[in-house]
Motif scaffolding. Structure first.
Motif, PDB file in Angstrom:
ATOM      1  N   TYR A   1      27.668  39.424  57.437  1.00 26.04           N
ATOM      2  CA  TYR A   1      27.184  39.304  58.808  1.00 26.04           C
ATOM      3  C   TYR A   1      28.160  39.945  59.795  1.00 26.04           C
ATOM      4  CZ  TYR A   1      25.891  37.475  63.322  1.00 26.04           C
ATOM      5  OH  TYR A   1      25.558  37.380  64.640  1.00 26.04           O
ATOM      6  N   LEU A   2      29.459  39.670  59.628  1.00 31.82           N
ATOM      7  CA  LEU A   2      30.448  40.216  60.560  1.00 31.82           C
ATOM      8  C   LEU A   2      30.518  41.739  60.512  1.00 31.82           C
ATOM      9  CD1 LEU A   2      33.366  37.653  60.112  1.00 31.82           C
ATOM     10  CD2 LEU A   2      31.780  37.855  62.046  1.00 31.82           C
ATOM     11  N   MET A   3      30.296  42.310  59.342  1.00 26.45           N
ATOM     12  CA  MET A   3      30.408  43.773  59.210  1.00 26.45           C
ATOM     13  C   MET A   3      29.128  44.494  59.608  1.00 26.45           C
ATOM     14  SD  MET A   3      32.466  44.212  55.695  1.00 26.45           S
ATOM     15  CE  MET A   3      34.179  43.830  55.562  1.00 26.45           C
ATOM     16  N   THR A   4      27.987  43.908  59.340  1.00 28.32           N
ATOM     17  CA  THR A   4      26.728  44.602  59.606  1.00 28.32           C
ATOM     18  C   THR A   4      25.960  44.034  60.787  1.00 28.32           C
ATOM     19  OG1 THR A   4      25.451  43.188  58.115  1.00 28.32           O
ATOM     20  CG2 THR A   4      26.485  45.155  57.159  1.00 28.32           C
ATOM     21  N   LEU A   5      26.330  42.818  61.218  1.00 30.23           N
ATOM     22  CA  LEU A   5      25.628  42.106  62.283  1.00 30.23           C
ATOM     23  C   LEU A   5      24.140  41.925  61.976  1.00 30.23           C
ATOM     24  CD1 LEU A   5      27.335  43.598  65.468  1.00 30.23           C
ATOM     25  CD2 LEU A   5      27.848  41.455  64.296  1.00 30.23           C
ATOM     26  N   LYS A   6      23.806  41.871  60.710  1.00 31.53           N
ATOM     27  CA  LYS A   6      22.438  41.608  60.278  1.00 31.53           C
ATOM     28  C   LYS A   6      22.400  40.235  59.635  1.00 31.53           C
ATOM     29  CE  LYS A   6      21.309  46.418  59.421  1.00 31.53           C
ATOM     30  NZ  LYS A   6      20.936  47.411  58.419  1.00 31.53           N
ATOM     31  N   ARG A   7      21.392  39.470  59.992  1.00 35.81           N
ATOM     32  CA  ARG A   7      21.258  38.123  59.447  1.00 35.81           C
ATOM     33  C   ARG A   7      20.385  38.141  58.204  1.00 35.81           C
ATOM     34  NH1 ARG A   7      20.996  33.832  64.350  1.00 35.81           N
ATOM     35  NH2 ARG A   7      22.705  34.724  65.511  1.00 35.81           N
ATOM     36  N   GLU A   8      20.736  37.256  57.293  1.00 35.80           N
ATOM     37  CA  GLU A   8      19.917  37.048  56.098  1.00 35.80           C
ATOM     38  C   GLU A   8      18.832  36.031  56.426  1.00 35.80           C
ATOM     39  OE1 GLU A   8      20.269  38.618  53.144  1.00 35.80           O
ATOM     40  OE2 GLU A   8      21.935  39.772  53.942  1.00 35.80           O
ATOM     41  N   ALA A   9      17.961  35.803  55.476  1.00 33.31           N
ATOM     42  CA  ALA A   9      16.938  34.781  55.649  1.00 33.31           C
ATOM     43  C   ALA A   9      17.614  33.417  55.779  1.00 33.31           C
ATOM     44  CB  ALA A   9      15.990  34.786  54.460  1.00 33.31           C
ATOM     45  N   TRP A  10      17.010  32.510  56.521  1.00 36.74           N
ATOM     46  CA  TRP A  10      17.601  31.185  56.738  1.00 36.74           C
ATOM     47  C   TRP A  10      17.814  30.451  55.427  1.00 36.74           C
ATOM     48  CZ3 TRP A  10      15.150  26.756  55.220  1.00 36.74           C
ATOM     49  CH2 TRP A  10      13.807  26.877  54.893  1.00 36.74           C
ATOM     50  N   LEU A  11      16.989  30.737  54.438  1.00 42.14           N
ATOM     51  CA  LEU A  11      17.120  30.085  53.135  1.00 42.14           C
ATOM     52  C   LEU A  11      18.440  30.464  52.458  1.00 42.14           C
ATOM     53  CD1 LEU A  11      15.700  28.185  51.198  1.00 42.14           C
ATOM     54  CD2 LEU A  11      14.574  30.149  50.173  1.00 42.14           C
ATOM     55  N   THR A  12      18.899  31.675  52.685  1.00 44.76           N
ATOM     56  CA  THR A  12      20.181  32.123  52.128  1.00 44.76           C
ATOM     57  C   THR A  12      21.319  31.259  52.648  1.00 44.76           C
ATOM     58  OG1 THR A  12      19.363  34.390  52.015  1.00 44.76           O
ATOM     59  CG2 THR A  12      21.748  34.096  51.913  1.00 44.76           C
ATOM     60  N   TYR A  13      21.338  31.038  53.950  1.00 48.65           N
ATOM     61  CA  TYR A  13      22.395  30.216  54.542  1.00 48.65           C
ATOM     62  C   TYR A  13      22.241  28.749  54.160  1.00 48.65           C
ATOM     63  CZ  TYR A  13      23.294  34.417  57.222  1.00 48.65           C
ATOM     64  OH  TYR A  13      23.578  35.697  57.576  1.00 48.65           O
ATOM     65  N   LEU A  14      21.005  28.304  54.019  1.00 59.25           N
ATOM     66  CA  LEU A  14      20.763  26.919  53.623  1.00 59.25           C
ATOM     67  C   LEU A  14      21.283  26.643  52.217  1.00 59.25           C
ATOM     68  CD1 LEU A  14      19.454  24.254  54.512  1.00 59.25           C
ATOM     69  CD2 LEU A  14      17.349  25.039  53.425  1.00 59.25           C
ATOM     70  N   THR A  15      21.189  27.625  51.330  1.00 54.38           N
ATOM     71  CA  THR A  15      21.670  27.424  49.965  1.00 54.38           C
ATOM     72  C   THR A  15      23.196  27.379  49.893  1.00 54.38           C
ATOM     73  OG1 THR A  15      21.585  29.803  49.506  1.00 54.38           O
ATOM     74  CG2 THR A  15      19.647  28.491  48.907  1.00 54.38           C
ATOM     75  N   LEU A  16      23.870  27.837  50.920  1.00 55.66           N
ATOM     76  CA  LEU A  16      25.333  27.782  50.941  1.00 55.66           C
ATOM     77  C   LEU A  16      25.856  26.385  51.278  1.00 55.66           C
ATOM     78  CD1 LEU A  16      26.103  31.139  52.739  1.00 55.66           C
ATOM     79  CD2 LEU A  16      26.274  30.638  50.306  1.00 55.66           C
ATOM     80  N   VAL A  17      25.036  25.572  51.905  1.00 57.72           N
ATOM     81  CA  VAL A  17      25.468  24.227  52.302  1.00 57.72           C
ATOM     82  C   VAL A  17      25.882  23.380  51.098  1.00 57.72           C
ATOM     83  CG1 VAL A  17      24.724  22.078  53.412  1.00 57.72           C
ATOM     84  CG2 VAL A  17      24.165  24.285  54.451  1.00 57.72           C
TER      85      VAL A  17
END
Length: 127
Positions: A77-93
Motif C-alpha cells: 500500500y505504501l509503495m503503490t498507494l493502491k488498496r486491496e480488497a477489504w477481505l485481504t485486510y480482514l484476513t490479516l487480523v
C-alpha cells in the motif's frame, strides 16, 4: 557464509559453464545502484535476523515471521498507494492477533528485540 559461497559458485557454474540461462551484464549505473540497494537491504535483513535469533527463542522468531503477510500488505500500500480488497485486510487480523497472543506470554518480550525481528521481517518484503 558457506551457504552464500556455495550458491554463488553453483550459480556461476550453471550460468557460465552449463549455459542453463544466458549470462546477463549490468547495463547502466542506475541498474547497478538498484542491485546495490537490494544487496544492502538483504544484508540488513540477515544481520537483524541473526541479532533476533541471538536473544529470542526460535519459536518467538517464527511467530514474528508469521506477520510477513501483514508487512507485505502495508508496504504494498505504501509503495503503490493502491488498496486491496477489504477481505485481504480482514484476513490479516487473525494472523496479527495470533502473533500478539503467542508473544504475550514470553517473559523475554523486549521492545528492542521485537523491533530487531520486525526489521528483519519487514526488510525481507523489499526482496
Amino acid at each position: 557464509m558457506c551457504h552464500m559461497t556455495a550458491c554463488s559458485l553453483l550459480s556461476y557454474i550453471a550460468i557460465a559453464w552449463m549455459k542453463m540461462v544466458p549470462m546477463q551484464t549490468i547495463r547502466s549505473r542506475v541498474q547497478f545502484l538498484k542491485i546495490s540497494a537490494l544487496s544492502l537491504v538483504f544484508c540488513v535483513s540477515v544481520v537483524f535476523g541473526n541479532i533476533s535469533l541471538r536473544y529470542l527463542p526460535v519459536s518467538f522468531n517464527q511467530a514474528i515471521g508469521a506477520t510477513t503477510p501483514f508487512f507485505t500488505a502495508v508496504f504494498a500500500y505504501l509503495m503503490t498507494l493502491k488498496r486491496e480488497a477489504w477481505l485481504t485486510y480482514l484476513t490479516l487480523v487473525p494472523v496479527v492477533t495470533g502473533v500478539i497472543i503467542a508473544s504475550g506470554g514470553k517473559e523475554i518480550f523486549i521492545a528492542l528485540l521485537m523491533l530487531s525481528s520486525g526489521i528483519r521481517t519487514s526488510t525481507e518484503k523489499f526482496l
